[in-house]
Write a protein that holds these residues in place. Sequence first.
Motif, PDB file in Angstrom:
ATOM      1  N   PHE A   1       0.812  -1.219   0.000  1.00  0.00           N
ATOM      2  CA  PHE A   1       0.000   0.000   0.000  1.00  0.00           C
ATOM      3  C   PHE A   1       0.851   1.277   0.000  1.00  0.00           C
ATOM      4  O   PHE A   1       0.736   2.125   0.898  1.00  0.00           O
ATOM      5  CB  PHE A   1      -0.952   0.032   1.202  1.00  0.00           C
ATOM      6  N   PRO A   2       1.718   1.469  -0.994  1.00  0.00           N
ATOM      7  CA  PRO A   2       2.543   2.682  -1.022  1.00  0.00           C
ATOM      8  C   PRO A   2       1.730   3.921  -1.376  1.00  0.00           C
ATOM      9  O   PRO A   2       0.620   3.816  -1.909  1.00  0.00           O
ATOM     10  CB  PRO A   2       3.558   2.371  -2.122  1.00  0.00           C
ATOM     11  N   GLY A   3       2.296   5.096  -1.068  1.00  0.00           N
ATOM     12  CA  GLY A   3       1.702   6.352  -1.512  1.00  0.00           C
ATOM     13  C   GLY A   3       1.110   7.183  -0.403  1.00  0.00           C
ATOM     14  O   GLY A   3       1.343   6.960   0.783  1.00  0.00           O
ATOM     15  N   ILE A   4       0.318   8.145  -0.815  1.00  0.00           N
ATOM     16  CA  ILE A   4      -0.323   9.090   0.104  1.00  0.00           C
ATOM     17  C   ILE A   4      -1.763   8.646   0.330  1.00  0.00           C
ATOM     18  O   ILE A   4      -2.564   8.568  -0.611  1.00  0.00           O
ATOM     19  CB  ILE A   4      -0.299  10.526  -0.465  1.00  0.00           C
ATOM     20  N   HIS A   5      -2.081   8.344   1.586  1.00  0.00           N
ATOM     21  CA  HIS A   5      -3.412   7.886   1.971  1.00  0.00           C
ATOM     22  C   HIS A   5      -4.118   9.006   2.738  1.00  0.00           C
ATOM     23  O   HIS A   5      -3.516   9.640   3.604  1.00  0.00           O
ATOM     24  CB  HIS A   5      -3.329   6.650   2.859  1.00  0.00           C
ATOM     25  N   SER A   6      -5.369   9.207   2.443  1.00  0.00           N
ATOM     26  CA  SER A   6      -6.173  10.230   3.116  1.00  0.00           C
ATOM     27  C   SER A   6      -6.979   9.603   4.230  1.00  0.00           C
ATOM     28  O   SER A   6      -7.797   8.708   3.988  1.00  0.00           O
ATOM     29  CB  SER A   6      -7.116  10.902   2.107  1.00  0.00           C
ATOM     30  N   ILE A   7      -6.737  10.055   5.475  1.00  0.00           N
ATOM     31  CA  ILE A   7      -7.546   9.597   6.602  1.00  0.00           C
ATOM     32  C   ILE A   7      -8.509  10.713   6.965  1.00  0.00           C
ATOM     33  O   ILE A   7      -8.105  11.830   7.289  1.00  0.00           O
ATOM     34  CB  ILE A   7      -6.693   9.135   7.799  1.00  0.00           C
ATOM     35  N   VAL A   8      -9.786  10.434   6.866  1.00  0.00           N
ATOM     36  CA  VAL A   8     -10.791  11.490   6.887  1.00  0.00           C
ATOM     37  C   VAL A   8     -11.021  12.041   8.295  1.00  0.00           C
ATOM     38  O   VAL A   8     -10.840  11.353   9.294  1.00  0.00           O
ATOM     39  CB  VAL A   8     -12.138  11.003   6.302  1.00  0.00           C
TER      40      VAL A   8
ATOM     41  N   ALA B   1      -8.545   6.030   4.275  1.00  0.00           N
ATOM     42  CA  ALA B   1      -8.586   5.452   5.622  1.00  0.00           C
ATOM     43  C   ALA B   1      -9.540   6.260   6.485  1.00  0.00           C
ATOM     44  O   ALA B   1      -9.905   7.395   6.157  1.00  0.00           O
ATOM     45  CB  ALA B   1      -7.185   5.438   6.240  1.00  0.00           C
ATOM     46  N   ALA B   2      -9.927   5.672   7.618  1.00  0.00           N
ATOM     47  CA  ALA B   2     -10.818   6.352   8.563  1.00  0.00           C
ATOM     48  C   ALA B   2     -10.629   5.763   9.953  1.00  0.00           C
ATOM     49  O   ALA B   2     -10.101   4.661  10.119  1.00  0.00           O
ATOM     50  CB  ALA B   2     -12.278   6.214   8.133  1.00  0.00           C
ATOM     51  N   LEU B   3     -11.077   6.544  10.927  1.00  0.00           N
ATOM     52  CA  LEU B   3     -11.197   6.135  12.332  1.00  0.00           C
ATOM     53  C   LEU B   3      -9.896   6.200  13.114  1.00  0.00           C
ATOM     54  O   LEU B   3      -9.763   5.586  14.167  1.00  0.00           O
ATOM     55  CB  LEU B   3     -11.837   4.747  12.467  1.00  0.00           C
ATOM     56  N   GLY B   4      -8.953   7.003  12.648  1.00  0.00           N
ATOM     57  CA  GLY B   4      -7.760   7.263  13.430  1.00  0.00           C
ATOM     58  C   GLY B   4      -7.926   8.501  14.295  1.00  0.00           C
ATOM     59  O   GLY B   4      -9.047   8.967  14.558  1.00  0.00           O
ATOM     60  N   LEU B   5      -6.810   9.060  14.728  1.00  0.00           N
ATOM     61  CA  LEU B   5      -6.839  10.254  15.573  1.00  0.00           C
ATOM     62  C   LEU B   5      -7.524  11.416  14.867  1.00  0.00           C
ATOM     63  O   LEU B   5      -8.264  12.182  15.495  1.00  0.00           O
ATOM     64  CB  LEU B   5      -5.413  10.635  15.978  1.00  0.00           C
TER      65      LEU B   5
END
Length: 299
Positions: free
Chosen positions: A7-14, A45-49
């Motif tokens: 899963f390389p790259g830039i991931h958006s965590i909402v 991605a979701a549900l992090g800080l």
Amino acid sequence: MSFKPPFPGIHSIVFALFDEHERLDRAAMRKQAGISLDLDVQGMAALGLATEVSKLSFSERCTVMEWMAEDVAGRKPLAFTIFGSSVAEQVELVKVAEQNGADWVILQPPMVGSFGAAEYIRFFGRIADQTTLPVAIQNAPAYMGRGLSAEDIRELTRRHPNISLIKGEGSVIEIERLIAVTEGRLPILNGRGGLELVDNFRAGCIGMILAPDTIDYALRSYNLYKAGDEAGAEAAYREVLPAITFIMQSIETLLCYGKRIFGARAGIPIHDRGPALRPTAFGLKLVERYARELGPYRK
């Protein structure tokens, strides 16, 4: 479509976006996901800080998973951070993530008590053994007050092979050492709002997981770096660094001011769910200035 690690790259965590009554706002959340997808981020991605997961009820966490699965619709790798105070609670949420098409999950240490490394290794291992999904550990001692050493992480991944990634929240010095101790076998995605962005790539990070406030700049920098244009990557990073520095004084400033910069750029009203850091008049002036300087979202 099913995606496989690393899963390389830039991931958006909402961000968690609320209405004026402090309820999760479906339309705002859909628009937020759409912005990152339109930018062609490499993952969601979701549900992090950044999602203020500790303020969400169990059912709200499940709802966010359902919404994200619907909005992403298999177009990008999808990760959910798993928050919970017990093995049973985290396992239950992992099962919900599986049902909603997660490609991987990120385990947070339980935010109860403070224990030695052996206890966290047992905790994470018991959860990882209950899923066939790739598992990452969120190692963020500076933000969460608990974490593992590089040697602890090496031992954890030796015992549980499906723990195969790390979501870091550390300096490039710490990240580079972790990569060295694990002999480069463990893909690492850092965070911290994009601080030390290009040096993270030089240290060996495969990517970053970032809230969407300045994610278009991080994406531009990453793509330039991957294309071999380090000078261009550095220039893109320098352009956004003042805003990142303002936003990343703490997790609370990210949620207060970073979210408002995102809202101003995206045309989404921002409402807090208490308890929350409330913006000052001067802080709002800075939000307005940084949002104006960053401009609307663009590839």
